[in-house]
Design an enzyme around this catalytic site. Structure first.
Site, PDB file in Angstrom:
ATOM      1  N   CYS A 171      -4.591   2.038  -2.011  1.00  0.00           N
ATOM      2  CA  CYS A 171      -3.565   1.370  -1.708  1.00  0.00           C
ATOM      3  C   CYS A 171      -3.891  -0.157  -1.875  1.00  0.00           C
ATOM      4  O   CYS A 171      -5.193  -0.476  -1.017  1.00  0.00           O
ATOM      5  CB  CYS A 171      -3.001   1.806  -0.248  1.00  0.00           C
ATOM      6  N   CYS A 223      -0.488  -1.894  -7.810  1.00  0.00           N
ATOM      7  CA  CYS A 223      -0.056  -0.989  -6.635  1.00  0.00           C
ATOM      8  C   CYS A 223      -0.289   0.421  -7.159  1.00  0.00           C
ATOM      9  O   CYS A 223       0.214   0.758  -8.441  1.00  0.00           O
ATOM     10  CB  CYS A 223       1.590  -1.379  -6.358  1.00  0.00           C
TER      11      CYS A 223
END
Ligand code: DGL
Length: 262
Positions: free
Chosen positions: A72, A186
């Site tokens: 993440c 991302c």
């Protein structure tokens, strides 16, 4: 007690990293946590993201995890420094951005523009720019807030016209900045690659997951029991396990139970 690598994300995005980890270490044992209750992270405050991630790390410690991959970018951008201090000596943490920044800008020339598609929290932290400039100070880093992309993946809106228009508007920004390469900053975004390419296939899209997995394999503190597990993966989410399975199914076949942990 068997050893695991813990992998965390807000939802299904981290599976793009998990796939690479499994390919790199096929016999390893992995534990994946998708914090679906608090997803998306990208529109939350750094303090919120820190506390969500801390809770997951505490859970990992209970499960005898020794190495954790922050699959993440958002968590890596806003919560890694603090959590790494707090869990030092207990967990070895691999933050995505800091681990891949050098590779993301390799083979570009001075003054080239490198665009980074990322969540709002990642963009606001300027972590990509800071980390890339440590290695390549003359490269221009253009961080572009792609709020809304995560929902396209989580809600499987791959055929949606508004989703396509949103993606096009961000690629247009990268093109007008003169970007040669776009970093998929991302972990949900690699699952949008077909949509990106349908807008523009001349830009190079860089998915950092492969590079991250190689570095984890080289640097993780693993004992031999980690490699005696035949690639078992255990899945945990904080909300809606079946929704998670559905969203993942477009790219990851999750066998067996997805455990719900509050
Ligand atoms: N996939 C995560 C990232 O790499 C989080 C996205 C989100 O939940 O906003 O940043």
């Amino acid at each position: 007690m068997k050893e695991y690598i813990g992998v965390l994300d807000s939802g299904v995005g981290g599976l793009s990293v998990l796939s690479e980890l499994v390919m790199t270490m096929p016999k390893g044992k992995f534990l994946y946590f998708g914090d679906t209750k608090n997803m998306p992270y990208g529109t939350k405050t750094p303090e919120q993201i820190y506390s969500y991630t801390k809770k997951i790390l505490q859970f990992f410690v209970e499960k005898n995890v020794k190495n954790v991959v922050f699959a993440c970018n958002t968590t890596s951008a806003v919560a890694y420094d603090r959590l790494n201090r707090e869990f030092s000596g207990v967990l070895k943490i691999f933050p995505l951005i800091q681990t891949v920044a050098k590779s993301a800008a390799e083979n570009l020339n001075d003054n080239d523009v490198l665009a980074v598609f990322a969540t709002r929290a990642t963009v606001n932290s300027h972590k990509y720019e800071t980390e890339i400039k440590r290695y390549f100070p003359a490269i221009n880093v253009d961080e572009i807030d792609c709020t809304g992309f995560v929902e396209i993946v989580e809600n499987r809106l791959y055929q949606d016209k508004e989703a396509f228009d949103l993606i096009k508007s961000k690629i247009d920004l990268a093109l007008s900045a003169g970007a040669k390469r776009v970093v998929l900053g991302c972990t949900h975004y690699p699952y949008l690659l077909d949509m990106f390419k349908s807008v523009d296939c001349n830009i190079e899209y860089f998915n950092p997951a492969g590079c991250l997995a190689k570095i984890v394999k080289l640097q993780a503190n693993l004992d031999s029991s980690f490699y005696e597990n035949d690639g078992k993966i255990e899945f945990f989410v904080s909300k809606n396990p079946e929704e998670f399975r559905k969203s993942a199914s477009a790219f990851f076949d999750i066998q067996g139970t997805i455990n719900l942990i509050d």
